[in-house]
Design a protein around this motif. Structure first.
Motif, PDB file in Angstrom:
ATOM      1  N   THR A 133      45.553  45.498  51.541  1.00 56.88           N
ATOM      2  CA  THR A 133      44.094  45.363  51.351  1.00 56.88           C
ATOM      3  C   THR A 133      43.612  44.060  51.343  1.00 56.88           C
ATOM      4  OG1 THR A 133      44.151  45.270  48.957  1.00 56.88           O
ATOM      5  CG2 THR A 133      44.427  47.222  49.814  1.00 56.88           C
ATOM      6  N   SER A 134      42.193  43.864  51.164  1.00 56.65           N
ATOM      7  CA  SER A 134      41.902  42.323  51.007  1.00 56.65           C
ATOM      8  C   SER A 134      42.370  41.836  49.949  1.00 56.65           C
ATOM      9  CB  SER A 134      40.379  42.628  51.233  1.00 56.65           C
ATOM     10  OG  SER A 134      39.833  43.393  50.102  1.00 56.65           O
TER      11      SER A 134
ATOM     12  N   LEU B 275      45.138  39.564  50.572  1.00 55.57           N
ATOM     13  CA  LEU B 275      44.675  38.331  51.290  1.00 55.57           C
ATOM     14  C   LEU B 275      44.107  37.262  50.349  1.00 55.57           C
ATOM     15  CD1 LEU B 275      43.037  39.486  54.697  1.00 55.57           C
ATOM     16  CD2 LEU B 275      45.503  39.076  54.034  1.00 55.57           C
ATOM     17  N   TRP B 276      43.382  37.908  49.441  1.00 61.27           N
ATOM     18  CA  TRP B 276      42.918  36.902  48.293  1.00 61.27           C
ATOM     19  C   TRP B 276      43.967  36.285  47.550  1.00 61.27           C
ATOM     20  CZ3 TRP B 276      38.399  34.807  48.445  1.00 61.27           C
ATOM     21  CH2 TRP B 276      37.189  35.670  49.175  1.00 61.27           C
ATOM     22  N   ARG B 277      44.766  37.003  47.181  1.00 63.07           N
ATOM     23  CA  ARG B 277      46.013  36.491  46.235  1.00 63.07           C
ATOM     24  C   ARG B 277      46.737  35.264  46.994  1.00 63.07           C
ATOM     25  NH1 ARG B 277      46.663  41.528  44.510  1.00 63.07           N
ATOM     26  NH2 ARG B 277      47.808  42.254  45.890  1.00 63.07           N
ATOM     27  N   GLU B 278      46.882  35.517  48.327  1.00 60.04           N
ATOM     28  CA  GLU B 278      47.605  34.418  49.064  1.00 60.04           C
ATOM     29  C   GLU B 278      46.684  33.455  49.398  1.00 60.04           C
ATOM     30  OE1 GLU B 278      50.898  33.269  51.038  1.00 60.04           O
ATOM     31  OE2 GLU B 278      50.688  35.158  50.135  1.00 60.04           O
TER      32      GLU B 278
ATOM     33  N   THR C 266      42.448  45.460  42.615  1.00 58.71           N
ATOM     34  CA  THR C 266      43.061  45.299  41.374  1.00 58.71           C
ATOM     35  C   THR C 266      42.506  43.783  40.902  1.00 58.71           C
ATOM     36  OG1 THR C 266      44.847  43.731  42.757  1.00 58.71           O
ATOM     37  CG2 THR C 266      45.331  45.891  41.947  1.00 58.71           C
ATOM     38  N   ARG C 267      41.569  43.082  41.669  1.00 58.68           N
ATOM     39  CA  ARG C 267      40.620  41.781  41.313  1.00 58.68           C
ATOM     40  C   ARG C 267      39.695  42.457  40.220  1.00 58.68           C
ATOM     41  NH1 ARG C 267      38.009  39.706  45.681  1.00 58.68           N
ATOM     42  NH2 ARG C 267      38.073  37.808  44.731  1.00 58.68           N
TER      43      ARG C 267
ATOM     44  N   ARG D  66      37.453  47.605  40.256  1.00 58.52           N
ATOM     45  CA  ARG D  66      38.066  48.475  40.607  1.00 58.52           C
ATOM     46  C   ARG D  66      37.515  49.188  41.999  1.00 58.52           C
ATOM     47  NH1 ARG D  66      43.219  48.803  39.530  1.00 58.52           N
ATOM     48  NH2 ARG D  66      43.379  51.326  39.313  1.00 58.52           N
ATOM     49  N   ARG D  67      36.677  48.546  42.409  1.00 60.48           N
ATOM     50  CA  ARG D  67      35.836  49.614  43.375  1.00 60.48           C
ATOM     51  C   ARG D  67      36.942  49.649  44.664  1.00 60.48           C
ATOM     52  NH1 ARG D  67      36.324  46.343  48.093  1.00 60.48           N
ATOM     53  NH2 ARG D  67      35.962  44.184  47.758  1.00 60.48           N
TER      54      ARG D  67
END
Length: 106
Positions: A47-48, A51-54, A91-92, A97-98
């Motif tokens: 999920t995006s 990508l945000w975590r990376e 999870t952000r 939680r959308r």
């Protein structure tokens, strides 16, 4: 105001075009490259959020948070990833939680 799905699609695509070509152009390109190099695994969904975590470890944040939409669209246009019909809660914390689309690598 009457619903107009075609107008909504046009406005979304225009906004993504502007993000991809505008201030965050370099970030979008860097994020696409990072996603392909760091996360592309056969039979692995993402999920995006992934990508945000990376990105948080190697890239400065984009000026506009919606730039990730341009990244996802670019991955699809490059035919390296595609969206599935599955949705998963983010999870952000900032996303409250959308539900977000689950993608697969091609």
């Amino acid at each position: 105001m009457k619903d107009n799905p075609q107008l909504g699609i046009f406005l979304r695509e225009t906004a993504l075009d502007n993000l991809e070509a505008g201030h965050d152009h370099e970030w979008v390109e860097a994020m696409v490259g990072l996603a392909i190099k760091a996360l592309r695994l056969p039979d692995k969904d993402f999920t995006s959020d992934d990508l945000w975590r990376e990105a948080e470890y190697v890239l400065h944040p984009p000026k506009e948070e919606r730039a990730m939409g341009a990244v996802m669209r670019r991955l699809q246009r490059l035919k390296v990833a595609k969206p599935t019909n599955e949705m998963r809660p983010s999870t952000r914390a900032i996303c409250h939680r959308r539900r977000q689309t689950v993608w697969v690598w091609l």
